[in-house]
Design a protein around this motif. Structure first.
Motif, PDB file in Angstrom:
ATOM      1  N   SER A 177      -1.282  13.201  13.687  1.00  0.00           N
ATOM      2  CA  SER A 177      -1.891  13.337  12.348  1.00  0.00           C
ATOM      3  C   SER A 177      -1.194  14.424  11.973  1.00  0.00           C
ATOM      4  N   ASN A 221       3.869  15.561   4.244  1.00  0.00           N
ATOM      5  CA  ASN A 221       3.524  15.293   3.035  1.00  0.00           C
ATOM      6  C   ASN A 221       3.573  16.533   2.166  1.00  0.00           C
ATOM      7  N   ASP A 267       0.861  -1.066   0.404  1.00  0.00           N
ATOM      8  CA  ASP A 267       0.182  -0.051   0.114  1.00  0.00           C
ATOM      9  C   ASP A 267       0.657   1.078   0.098  1.00  0.00           C
ATOM     10  N   GLY A 268       1.320   1.759  -1.243  1.00  0.00           N
ATOM     11  CA  GLY A 268       2.438   3.269  -1.404  1.00  0.00           C
ATOM     12  C   GLY A 268       1.829   4.131  -1.079  1.00  0.00           C
ATOM     13  N   ASP A 269       2.449   5.433  -0.164  1.00  0.00           N
ATOM     14  CA  ASP A 269       2.357   6.766  -0.126  1.00  0.00           C
ATOM     15  C   ASP A 269       3.316   7.194  -1.088  1.00  0.00           C
ATOM     16  N   ILE A 270       3.854   8.128  -0.116  1.00  0.00           N
ATOM     17  CA  ILE A 270       5.041   9.183  -1.487  1.00  0.00           C
ATOM     18  C   ILE A 270       5.480   8.958  -1.390  1.00  0.00           C
ATOM     19  N   LYS A 271       6.718   8.159   0.221  1.00  0.00           N
ATOM     20  CA  LYS A 271       8.198   8.089   0.342  1.00  0.00           C
ATOM     21  C   LYS A 271       8.155   6.360   0.051  1.00  0.00           C
ATOM     22  N   SER A 310       7.221   3.146   1.757  1.00  0.00           N
ATOM     23  CA  SER A 310       6.961   3.440   3.532  1.00  0.00           C
ATOM     24  C   SER A 310       6.863   1.790   3.183  1.00  0.00           C
ATOM     25  N   ARG A 328       5.952  17.644  -1.673  1.00  0.00           N
ATOM     26  CA  ARG A 328       5.202  17.384  -2.883  1.00  0.00           C
ATOM     27  C   ARG A 328       5.755  19.499  -3.038  1.00  0.00           C
ATOM     28  N   GLY A 373       5.201   7.898  -6.330  1.00  0.00           N
ATOM     29  CA  GLY A 373       5.761   9.164  -5.321  1.00  0.00           C
ATOM     30  C   GLY A 373       7.186   9.313  -5.186  1.00  0.00           C
ATOM     31  N   ARG A 420       2.645  14.575  10.223  1.00  0.00           N
ATOM     32  CA  ARG A 420       1.870  14.011   8.795  1.00  0.00           C
ATOM     33  C   ARG A 420       1.681  14.026   7.416  1.00  0.00           C
ATOM     34  N   SER A 462      -0.146   2.152  -5.527  1.00  0.00           N
ATOM     35  CA  SER A 462      -0.255   3.196  -5.186  1.00  0.00           C
ATOM     36  C   SER A 462      -0.394   4.376  -6.597  1.00  0.00           C
TER      37      SER A 462
END
Length: 341
Positions: free
Chosen positions: A323, A330, A100-104, A106, A334, A137, A326, A134
């Motif tokens: 939160s 993010n 499950d992809g985020d910008i980094k 992780s 960007r 990122g 976080r 995803s």
């Protein structure tokens, strides 16, 4: 007004007290963990065949009357005994991973351990299925994630990528490594392009007589900045870097998906699964649930998940940051000069 002032004062005191308690707990956890090795993570393995069997049996119990259920169980028992007596070959194994992809990107940290573990047992007769979600990122982060998947291909083990919602940009960079790509009909795919964006507040600073200096060693150490005055030469160099990165991206995809008309699909556009099938971005339209349920009929299906054991200090730190931090991270990522697939 007095009430508002008193309430604000009370709220500020409460927040201060909570933060102070969290700081004390974090400090205590830090002292306690000094000199100790970081707790290792744990690989969790569950057999999905048992999960599907339990679903079926639960439905049978709900829908069938007592006599029919008893007869069914008796018949299933006889079938099982016959199968045990027959000399059968060992079933192939399917190893299921999730990303499950985020910008980094992780999730790469867990995936790398899962891949290392399965490569100790998996053979070319087996299969690895990655359920991928995803939107892309950072270039270097998704480059590493893709390199981890390439280990599976290099070992000669079939790799199937299942996409239920989205595999775009860096997500599609990972997906293209699969021997087979399966997509849900309305999943979003493609976005084979590179983007970088950042604001520039130099004119605002000048308006308020604020100087900002950037000192560099190396002609292109800094091309575009947030606070400094950007030049046309810097913009051209920045665009050149983006074009080079895009070319590398295209070549990478073409290497694993030679059937693609790469110049036609590497425009940054996205397509839904049905259109992506026509473009040969995917090989089949099907949900991951359907695919794994079918595989479970003929193979042993195992779900692998590597979870890190967080120390008390880390857990307290996460609670303290919340939160908001976080979201700010993010947002800033960007705005800076990170390049994104």
């Amino acid at each position: 007004m007095d009430f508002v002032f008193e309430y604000t004062s009370f709220l500020a005191k409460t927040v201060t007290l909570v933060v102070a308690i969290l700081i004390v707990l974090a400090a205590a956890a830090s002292l306690r963990s000094k000199g100790r090795r970081k707790a290792a993570g744990q690989l969790q393995v569950s057999k999905l065949n048992d999960f599907y069997k339990a679903l079926r049996e639960r439905l049978e119990q709900s829908l069938l009357d007592k006599d029919r259920l008893k007869a069914l169980r008796k018949e299933q028992g006889k079938t099982l005994k016959k199968e045990k007596k027959k000399p059968t070959e060992a079933k192939s194994r399917v190893y299921v991973l999730d990303f499950d992809g985020d910008i980094k990107a992780s999730a790469t940290e867990s995936m790398r351990h899962e891949i290392t573990a399965l490569l100790t047992l998996a053979t070319p007769k087996d299969e690895v299925v990655l359920r991928l979600e995803s939107g892309g990122g950072m270039v270097h982060s998704y480059g590493l994630a893709s390199s981890q998947l390439a280990r599976i291909r290099q070992a000669g083990i079939p790799l199937t990528i299942c996409i239920d919602k989205v595999a775009a940009s860096g997500g599609y960079m990972m997906a293209c490594i699969g021997n087979k790509i399966i997509s849900a009909p309305f999943a979003i795919l493609g976005s084979i392009g590179v983007v970088a964006q950042l604001p520039n507040v130099n004119r605002l600073l000048k308006k308020h007589d604020i100087d900002f200096e950037v000192l560099t060693a190396g002609e292109y150490k800094r091309t575009l900045t947030v606070f400094g005055e950007n030049t046309e030469k810097g913009r051209e160099k920045f665009q050149e870097d983006l074009d080079i990165t895009h070319e590398l991206f295209k070549n990478f995809v073409a290497r694993y998906r030679p059937q693609l008309a790469i110049d036609e699909v590497a425009t940054g556009e996205v397509w839904l699964g049905m259109a992506a099938l026509d473009k040969q971005l995917v090989d089949e339209l099907k949900t991951s649930d359907e695919y794994l349920a079918d595989r479970a009929k003929v193979a042993e299906v195992f779900h692998l998940h590597y979870s890190e054991r967080k120390s008390l200090q880390e857990r307290v730190g996460l609670a303290a940051s919340g939160s908001v931090d976080r979201l700010l991270l993010n947002w800033w990522s960007r705005l800076t000069q990170q390049r994104f697939w």
